[in-house]
Design an enzyme around this catalytic site. Sequence first.
Site, short mmCIF file in Angstrom:
data_model
loop_
_atom_site.label_atom_id
_atom_site.label_comp_id
_atom_site.label_asym_id
_atom_site.label_seq_id
_atom_site.Cartn_x
_atom_site.Cartn_y
_atom_site.Cartn_z
N SER A 13 0.78 -1.24 0.00
CA SER A 13 0.00 0.00 0.00
C SER A 13 0.81 1.28 0.00
CB SER A 13 -0.92 0.02 1.21
OG SER A 13 -1.98 -0.86 0.98
N TYR A 25 -10.84 1.81 5.92
CA TYR A 25 -9.77 1.48 4.99
C TYR A 25 -10.26 0.50 3.92
CZ TYR A 25 -5.19 0.09 3.32
OH TYR A 25 -4.10 -0.14 2.52
N SER A 71 4.73 -11.83 5.88
CA SER A 71 3.46 -11.12 6.14
C SER A 71 2.53 -12.10 6.82
CB SER A 71 2.85 -10.63 4.83
OG SER A 71 2.45 -11.73 4.05
C1 REX Z 1 -3.90 -8.05 1.67
C2 REX Z 1 -3.77 -9.33 2.42
C3 REX Z 1 -3.65 -6.89 2.54
C4 REX Z 1 -2.40 -9.58 2.99
C5 REX Z 1 -3.90 -5.55 1.91
N1 REX Z 1 -2.81 -4.95 1.42
O1 REX Z 1 -5.00 -5.03 1.87
C6 REX Z 1 -2.77 -3.59 1.00
C7 REX Z 1 -1.80 -2.92 1.99
C8 REX Z 1 -2.31 -3.48 -0.42
O2 REX Z 1 -0.61 -2.91 1.82
N2 REX Z 1 -2.37 -2.51 3.13
C9 REX Z 1 -1.57 -2.13 4.26
C10 REX Z 1 -2.25 -10.94 3.61
C11 REX Z 1 -2.06 -2.82 5.48
C12 REX Z 1 -1.56 -0.64 4.54
O3 REX Z 1 -2.29 0.13 3.96
O4 REX Z 1 -0.77 -0.27 5.40
N3 REX Z 1 -3.20 -11.14 4.66
C13 REX Z 1 -0.84 -11.04 4.15
C14 REX Z 1 -4.09 -12.12 4.65
C15 REX Z 1 -5.00 -12.16 5.86
O5 REX Z 1 -4.18 -12.93 3.76
N4 REX Z 1 -5.89 -13.27 5.86
O6 REX Z 1 -0.63 -10.66 5.31
O7 REX Z 1 0.02 -11.42 3.37
#
Ligand code: REX
Length: 406
Positions: free
Chosen positions: A98, A195, A362
Amino acid sequence: MVSATVGRSAVLGAVVLALLAVPAQAATGMAHEPATAALPAPDIAGLRAVLRSAVAQGAPGAMARIDDHGTVDTATQGYADRSTRRAISTVDHFRVGSVTKAFSAVVLLQLADEHRLTLDAPVNRYLPGLLPDDRITVRHVLSHRSGLYDYTNDMFAKSVPGFESVRNKVFTYRQLVKLSLAKPRTNAPGAAYSYSNTNFVVAGMLIEKITGHSVRTEYQNRIFKPLNLRDTYYVHPDTKIPGRYARGYLTPDTAGAALVDATEQTVSWAQSAGAVISSTRDLNTFFSALLGGRLTSAARLAEMEHWTRVNSTTGYGLGLRRRDLSCGISVYGHTGAVQGYYTYAFTTKDGGRSLTALANTSNNGTVLDTMAGTLESAFCGKRTKSPRGTAVAERHEDVAPAVVRK
Ligand code: REX
């Protein structure tokens, strides 16, 4: 040690003065803006200790780079690649997740500067009929206040199967928006922070519609090339990371199960919400330039820094996060979480000191919490009291509910 102590009291003094001088800002928790020169020296031993903890908690590798007015400090721990046992290096490229949102926001704010986009105009003015509510504005989208449901909550409800089901897929933006619109909105337009990756999918659509170019072209021409970001790429839907890179390892939901190498993927589920690849050096350059006022007009930067409160210590602007650290200093940047990579990239108010930290795992909330400690080491320096761990508790509500396995 002495200079760190002196520096810290100067900072506390500046914070007290700022609180007295700007009560309106103090009320929104925004009055932590000492000049970078007043910051305590970074605590590099502390930084190394944070990275060691992250590795002990399951990250194959962890690294950090601080750029402070031309002085560079780096720290690394563990592996870039578990099978070859190559040590991680701060020149390794990685997926920033992100942090991409800040790049997308900058492009849109530049378009606002060029009078090609109005932040308070409905999204539907530029993309007729896309959203079911004409009241959703560009500003709502960039500040996560649109109420558009985050489709990744369902996509990654089961982390490994969810990932495997999309890792080679290529989505259109419209397909991703459709997934979101199959669910009710989370709030009325503008009413609350919630979010959602959907917002920055819409941001990508706006970029492409207004400019007539791909987001890749716009990132390159407006940010990568002008800032000479030679390690930064947008290769969607290519699955490979160019150059030398750290491999990324997703932690399965089942405790004790082997890490899953998630390095190669299209990241098509995120695109303009999360598919940029970069390095510690380039992210530091990017956020220094952004906060230093070199990417947008001062007026647009001020709009990016108009904070919606997320919780007691974090705010969200327009594609930009603010975090208030335990020493009273606020830093500005973004976090990232894609399969295999956790990123923290933040800078000071004037862009003078920047930190980028990465753990190449992650879905491990403990590692995510621990890595927040790199911000404390980089910007708060050596602490005499208030041990880390008590002072630094990561706020999981800062990220989408489905992101972190606790
Ligand atoms: C996707 C799943 C997480 C990750 C997500 N990522 O929405 C966006 C991002 C692009 O970077 N957001 C972060 C997965 C938090 C931000 O804005 O700071 N999690 C993982 C799962 C959970 O699969 N069941 O941790 O790899």
